[in-house]
Design a protein around this motif. Sequence first.
Motif, PDB file in Angstrom:
ATOM      1  N   ARG A  69       0.894  -1.285   0.024  1.00 36.33           N
ATOM      2  CA  ARG A  69       0.052   0.045   0.112  1.00 36.33           C
ATOM      3  C   ARG A  69       0.922   1.189  -0.061  1.00 36.33           C
ATOM      4  NH1 ARG A  69      -2.477  -2.743   4.231  1.00 36.33           N
ATOM      5  NH2 ARG A  69      -1.850  -0.752   5.701  1.00 36.33           N
ATOM      6  N   ALA A  70       1.915   1.188   0.653  1.00 37.19           N
ATOM      7  CA  ALA A  70       2.739   2.431   0.958  1.00 37.19           C
ATOM      8  C   ALA A  70       3.499   2.814  -0.139  1.00 37.19           C
ATOM      9  CB  ALA A  70       3.538   2.487   2.053  1.00 37.19           C
ATOM     10  N   ARG A  71       4.061   1.757  -0.918  1.00 36.36           N
ATOM     11  CA  ARG A  71       5.091   1.874  -2.033  1.00 36.36           C
ATOM     12  C   ARG A  71       4.608   1.084  -3.384  1.00 36.36           C
ATOM     13  NH1 ARG A  71      10.307   0.565   0.280  1.00 36.36           N
ATOM     14  NH2 ARG A  71      10.053   2.608   1.021  1.00 36.36           N
ATOM     15  N   HIS A  72       4.535   0.108  -3.424  1.00 37.51           N
ATOM     16  CA  HIS A  72       4.323  -0.599  -4.704  1.00 37.51           C
ATOM     17  C   HIS A  72       3.069  -0.385  -5.432  1.00 37.51           C
ATOM     18  CE1 HIS A  72       8.216  -2.679  -3.921  1.00 37.51           C
ATOM     19  NE2 HIS A  72       7.833  -2.924  -2.804  1.00 37.51           N
ATOM     20  N   ILE A  73       1.850  -0.475  -4.735  1.00 44.43           N
ATOM     21  CA  ILE A  73       0.766  -0.229  -5.565  1.00 44.43           C
ATOM     22  C   ILE A  73       0.743   1.349  -6.140  1.00 44.43           C
ATOM     23  CG2 ILE A  73      -1.898  -0.059  -5.460  1.00 44.43           C
ATOM     24  CD1 ILE A  73      -1.963  -2.268  -3.423  1.00 44.43           C
ATOM     25  N   PRO A  74       0.991   2.100  -5.243  1.00 51.95           N
ATOM     26  CA  PRO A  74       1.131   3.432  -5.910  1.00 51.95           C
ATOM     27  C   PRO A  74       2.050   3.852  -7.098  1.00 51.95           C
ATOM     28  CG  PRO A  74       1.457   3.876  -3.442  1.00 51.95           C
ATOM     29  CD  PRO A  74       1.073   2.172  -3.860  1.00 51.95           C
ATOM     30  N   SER A  75       3.319   3.315  -6.769  1.00 53.38           N
ATOM     31  CA  SER A  75       4.433   3.341  -7.746  1.00 53.38           C
ATOM     32  C   SER A  75       4.091   2.711  -9.085  1.00 53.38           C
ATOM     33  CB  SER A  75       5.656   2.728  -7.197  1.00 53.38           C
ATOM     34  OG  SER A  75       6.016   3.505  -6.240  1.00 53.38           O
ATOM     35  N   PHE A  76       3.577   1.335  -9.129  1.00 54.33           N
ATOM     36  CA  PHE A  76       3.016   0.757 -10.420  1.00 54.33           C
ATOM     37  C   PHE A  76       1.805   1.519 -11.092  1.00 54.33           C
ATOM     38  CE2 PHE A  76       5.236  -2.896  -8.619  1.00 54.33           C
ATOM     39  CZ  PHE A  76       5.939  -3.294  -9.746  1.00 54.33           C
ATOM     40  N   GLN A  77       0.960   1.952 -10.348  1.00 57.21           N
ATOM     41  CA  GLN A  77      -0.034   2.783 -10.954  1.00 57.21           C
ATOM     42  C   GLN A  77       0.415   3.901 -11.541  1.00 57.21           C
ATOM     43  OE1 GLN A  77      -3.098   2.901  -7.564  1.00 57.21           O
ATOM     44  NE2 GLN A  77      -4.311   1.193  -8.529  1.00 57.21           N
ATOM     45  N   LYS A  78       1.428   4.652 -11.011  1.00 57.54           N
ATOM     46  CA  LYS A  78       2.012   5.870 -11.666  1.00 57.54           C
ATOM     47  C   LYS A  78       2.756   5.780 -12.811  1.00 57.54           C
ATOM     48  CE  LYS A  78       4.283   8.062  -8.425  1.00 57.54           C
ATOM     49  NZ  LYS A  78       5.165   8.859  -7.134  1.00 57.54           N
ATOM     50  N   ASN A  79       3.049   4.434 -13.166  1.00 58.11           N
ATOM     51  CA  ASN A  79       4.070   4.318 -14.209  1.00 58.11           C
ATOM     52  C   ASN A  79       3.315   3.970 -15.470  1.00 58.11           C
ATOM     53  OD1 ASN A  79       5.608   2.602 -16.258  1.00 58.11           O
ATOM     54  ND2 ASN A  79       7.209   2.757 -14.364  1.00 58.11           N
ATOM     55  N   GLU A  80       3.583   4.675 -16.488  1.00 57.87           N
ATOM     56  CA  GLU A  80       2.929   4.872 -17.695  1.00 57.87           C
ATOM     57  C   GLU A  80       2.876   3.645 -18.440  1.00 57.87           C
ATOM     58  OE1 GLU A  80       6.016   7.421 -20.271  1.00 57.87           O
ATOM     59  OE2 GLU A  80       4.086   8.438 -19.692  1.00 57.87           O
ATOM     60  N   ASN A  81       3.830   2.865 -18.150  1.00 59.88           N
ATOM     61  CA  ASN A  81       4.051   1.560 -19.061  1.00 59.88           C
ATOM     62  C   ASN A  81       3.312   0.405 -18.333  1.00 59.88           C
ATOM     63  OD1 ASN A  81       5.705   2.844 -20.939  1.00 59.88           O
ATOM     64  ND2 ASN A  81       7.331   2.830 -19.733  1.00 59.88           N
ATOM     65  N   VAL A  82       2.500   0.647 -17.285  1.00 61.42           N
ATOM     66  CA  VAL A  82       2.041  -0.380 -16.585  1.00 61.42           C
ATOM     67  C   VAL A  82       0.615  -0.361 -16.422  1.00 61.42           C
ATOM     68  CG1 VAL A  82       1.982  -1.376 -14.248  1.00 61.42           C
ATOM     69  CG2 VAL A  82       4.299  -0.770 -15.311  1.00 61.42           C
ATOM     70  N   ALA A  83      -0.028  -1.606 -16.530  1.00 60.17           N
ATOM     71  CA  ALA A  83      -1.466  -1.694 -15.884  1.00 60.17           C
ATOM     72  C   ALA A  83      -1.456  -2.819 -14.976  1.00 60.17           C
ATOM     73  CB  ALA A  83      -2.406  -2.209 -17.098  1.00 60.17           C
TER      74      ALA A  83
END
Length: 348
Positions: free
Chosen positions: A16-30
């Motif tokens: 919750r603190a790092r990976h979900i927000p970071s992946f959601q922010k990355n434009e190459n990732v769904a």
Amino acid sequence: MQELRVGIVGAGGIARARHIPSFQKNENVALVAVADVSSEALERVKSEFGVPTTYTDYREMFEKEQLDAVCVCTPNKYHAPVTIAALRQGMHVLCEKPMALNAEESRAMVQAAQESGKILTIAFHYRHKGACRSAKRVVEAGELGDVYMVRVLALRRRGIPSWGVFTNKDMQGGGALVDYGVHLLDLALWLVGNPKVVEVAGVTSQRLGTRPNVNPWGEWNYKDFQVEDHAAAFIRFADGGAMQLEASWALNIAESVENVSISGTEGGLDVFPFRVNKAAHGMLVNWTPTWMPGEQDEEGTRQTADFVDAILEGRQPVVKAEEALQVSQIVDAIYRSSASASAIKLCD
Ligand SMILES: NC(=O)c1ccc[n+]([C@@H]2O[C@H](COP(=O)([O-])OP(=O)(O)OC[C@H]3O[C@@H](n4cnc5c(N)ncnc54)[C@H](O)[C@@H]3O)[C@@H](O)[C@H]2O)c1
């Protein structure tokens, strides 16, 4: 841009603190799905992050979601089995630290990555901090000359994790050393080029965690505290250099301290706060940057971007699986050395 389908296993604090927000922010990732054994944890990430699909069994997620990559955020006990299953099914893996419960499991993960041809990297996110990247450039430029001494401190005056399973030996494999010390140990090894380790002498202790104590990190179960709260080690390198390491969750010191300090024939440096120490023009001088690239970048975002870009560009990530394995081998040797009250030889 190419879109990678990513899934997360383990929907707790770090997801919750790092990976979900970071992946959601990355434009190459769904970020398409999250798996956790706890329905409550899944409900929380659904409502907080709008994760579209959730699973109570990661194997079902692997079967149904056609994922390109997975991020493993479970307790340490499951790092190896989940990672190996993902690699064997053709997914790239970013796994939380420590790599696994021990070196044997870590080696099996490296082997699975080699056999699959997929990327395996470990979330040693300190390497992505601005000061650490600056330190790496200074060392690589030869500014310190021949490096022969590294001091590593990861010391909390009081900071025993009070949530999850951090004090459970079976789930985590260890305490302050594997939870906190590994970050700074990995950083220090990387900064000096992961030299070959000849011998490790270590002492681990369980002193303050097993009785009621002051802890700004919350109440923990001191009656069932199964791991070490402090670890110290001396590590000898094949090139004649050495490393001194200390890690704690609770220690009677004036202030918490976190640093890697490196000494070479032409200079030294400290990472936190970053400064380079030299003798020049008849003076002893310390220089500090007034600006560093990446200083404001959030290391979690940078870590995710490195993993994603490594996949898309077909290159190695910053944290190579073999380097994380070396950390596991040193950690194992510290525990063995402490238990046997003797130094452990890792090679001749
Ligand atoms: N890089 C860092 O700075 C950092 C910080 C905190 C935690 N971590 C690491 O992240 C991992 C998780 O830590 P956390 O703080 O998020 O713990 P946590 O207890 O908050 O979350 C772990 C989650 O994993 C779930 N889980 C347990 N077994 C599972 C299984 N078999 N399959 C799927 N889900 C499962 C739990 O239900 C829980 O929701 C640990 O390995 C820890 O060392 C790293």
